[in-house]
Every structure is written in C-alpha cells, then in structure tokens.
Design an enzyme around this catalytic site. Structure first.
Site, mmCIF file in Angstrom:
data_model
loop_
_atom_site.group_PDB
_atom_site.id
_atom_site.type_symbol
_atom_site.label_atom_id
_atom_site.label_comp_id
_atom_site.label_asym_id
_atom_site.label_seq_id
_atom_site.Cartn_x
_atom_site.Cartn_y
_atom_site.Cartn_z
ATOM 1 C CB SER A 93 32.054 26.373 18.818
ATOM 2 O OG SER A 93 31.303 25.265 18.903
HETATM 3 N N1 SAH Z 1 27.422 24.417 16.904
HETATM 4 C C1 SAH Z 1 27.228 24.913 18.196
HETATM 5 C C2 SAH Z 1 28.048 24.118 19.248
HETATM 6 C C3 SAH Z 1 27.280 23.335 20.324
HETATM 7 S S1 SAH Z 1 28.143 22.354 21.438
HETATM 8 C C4 SAH Z 1 27.766 26.496 18.071
HETATM 9 O O1 SAH Z 1 27.710 27.009 17.365
HETATM 10 O O2 SAH Z 1 28.399 26.984 19.254
HETATM 11 C C5 SAH Z 1 27.855 20.815 20.603
HETATM 12 C C6 SAH Z 1 26.472 20.198 20.618
HETATM 13 O O3 SAH Z 1 26.348 18.935 20.064
HETATM 14 C C7 SAH Z 1 25.613 20.248 22.071
HETATM 15 O O4 SAH Z 1 24.611 21.095 21.836
HETATM 16 C C8 SAH Z 1 25.414 18.710 22.175
HETATM 17 O O5 SAH Z 1 24.205 18.592 22.964
HETATM 18 C C9 SAH Z 1 25.268 18.279 20.781
HETATM 19 N N2 SAH Z 1 25.115 17.019 20.381
HETATM 20 C C10 SAH Z 1 25.947 15.939 21.099
HETATM 21 N N3 SAH Z 1 25.896 14.809 20.626
HETATM 22 C C11 SAH Z 1 25.145 14.888 19.703
HETATM 23 C C12 SAH Z 1 24.463 13.966 18.597
HETATM 24 N N4 SAH Z 1 24.576 12.638 18.695
HETATM 25 N N5 SAH Z 1 23.388 14.356 17.676
HETATM 26 C C13 SAH Z 1 23.053 15.888 17.726
HETATM 27 N N6 SAH Z 1 23.696 16.593 18.631
HETATM 28 C C14 SAH Z 1 24.658 16.331 19.466
#
Ligand code: SAH
Length: 210
Positions: A60
C-alpha cells in the site's frame, strides 16, 4: 536511496497531505519499508506510492497506511487488532508498533510466507498471521478493538461487523475499482456509525484462498 533524508522527505509529504499523528509518523519514519519490496524496487521504497509485490498485489501507498492507522488510533490505543490482507506485512509491521496485538489474515500463501519472514526479521512478538479468507474474519480471537482491511470488497462483510468490539473501529475500502471509498465504521451502543475518510484505490477483496 534508503537514507534517513529520503525517509524524512516522505514524512514531510505525509504531513503536507494531512497526516498529523506524531506516533504514526514516527513509526513510519523508523520502519524500513525497503525490506518489504523486491531489491530492484528498493530505491523507490520511500516514495509515496504503491509498488508491486508479486502475485498481482501491491504494497500500500504510505499515505494510505498512515491515514488508516491514524483513523484506527484516533480515540485511543486499541489492544486487539485484526488486519485483512497481510500482503508483504508492511501495514502489519506499522500496527505491531502501535497496538497491543495484531492478528493478520492473507489469502495468498506465498505472500504470507514473505510477510512472516519480514515480521520475524524485525523481531515483532505481538503478531499472529494466518492463511485464509478474511471475509470470515478470525472468530477465535474476536471481538477486536479495531479492524483494518487492505483490500476492497463491494460491500462491508457482515462477519467483520460482528467481530468488532463495543466502540471498536473498522477501517475498510468499499466499492468497485475506480469508485472506492475508505470508510470508518464505529460500533456504537445502538448500532454502527459510518464516516467516509477518503477516495481510494485498493486491489479487490476476493473470496476463498489463493
Ligand atoms: N497490507 C498490505 C497491502 C496488501 S494488498 C501492505 O501493507 O502493503 C492487499 C492484500 O489483500 C493482497 O495481498 C491480497 O492477496 C489480500 N486479499 C485480498 N482478498 C483477501 C481475502 N478475502 N482475505 C485475505 N486477504 C485478501
């Protein structure tokens, strides 16, 4: 590239965009974001942008991490926090330094393994991760004083609302690509109160595990 001066520039940028919490800014300043991205992207890791982390996912944007964390902490320090969408674990690492305990769920196993390595390298002891579908929350540890969701569902999952403690705060992006809103939902004595914090662009929240 990953110097203190580069990090300081990021902090100034976040302040100019409206982030005010010194606690949040300090933690972002002192957390090595470059360890969460591929070496080839390390030189860009203190820019205020989302970056690819593989598997079609992104780390993010620092502003968004700051905005969500600030909203979570606004009314006091939560003890138990649930995070949905661990990704590479950057937001997890920020939370681990500011709240009591973090429970984090990720649906892509390979990403979760990377996140676990990163969290271990930084020696946080108050984080638990699990491979699963965050749409179901993590009932064993509920209720949570705060829930942060880093992927956007079309609507707020009822299960997450149910796992929120009294006066707990849920920060969640909601909507289709191109028209997502970041919401702060607070559990009140007689229901839920909703506030829009920003317009955002997150990867979609998917069903099931990857
Ligand atoms: N929090 C992270 C951002 C990751 S992007 C950071 O600090 O940068 C969002 C993430 O959500 C992805 O890795 C994706 O695989 C996950 N995601 C999407 N749908 C999801 C679900 N239903 N349950 C768990 N994770 C999910």
């Amino acid at each position: 590239m990953t110097s203190q001066r580069t990090r300081e520039r990021l902090i100034l940028r976040l302040q100019s965009m409206g982030i005010q919490s010194d606690a949040v800014l300090d933690v972002i300043r002192n957390t090595p974001r470059h360890i969460f991205v591929d070496e080839a992207l390390a030189s860009r890791s203190y820019e205020n942008t989302a970056l690819p982390i593989g598997y079609n996912q992104t780390i993010s944007q620092p502003y968004i991490v700051a905005k969500m964390t600030e909203a979570l902490l606004e009314k006091g320090v939560p003890d138990k926090v649930l995070e949905v969408g661990t990704g590479c674990g950057y937001q997890t690492a920020i939370l681990a330094q500011l709240v009591g305990k973090v429970y984090s769920i990720e649906r892509i196993d390979a990403l979760l393994n990377k996140a676990r390595e990163n969290i271990r390298a930084l020696k946080f002891r108050n984080v638990r991760c699990k491979h699963g579908d965050g749409n179901h929350g993590w009932p064993e540890h509920a209720p949570y004083d705060g829930i942060i969701v880093s992927a956007a569902p079309i609507g707020v999952p009822q299960t997450l609302l149910e796992q929120l403690a009294e006066h707990g705060r849920l920060i969640i992006p909601v909507g289709k690509a191109g028209q997502q809103k970041l919401l702060l939902i607070t559990r009140t004595d007689d229901g839920f109160q909703k506030e829009q914090l920003d317009l955002v662009s997150f990867v979609p929240m998917l069903e099931g595990v990857g």
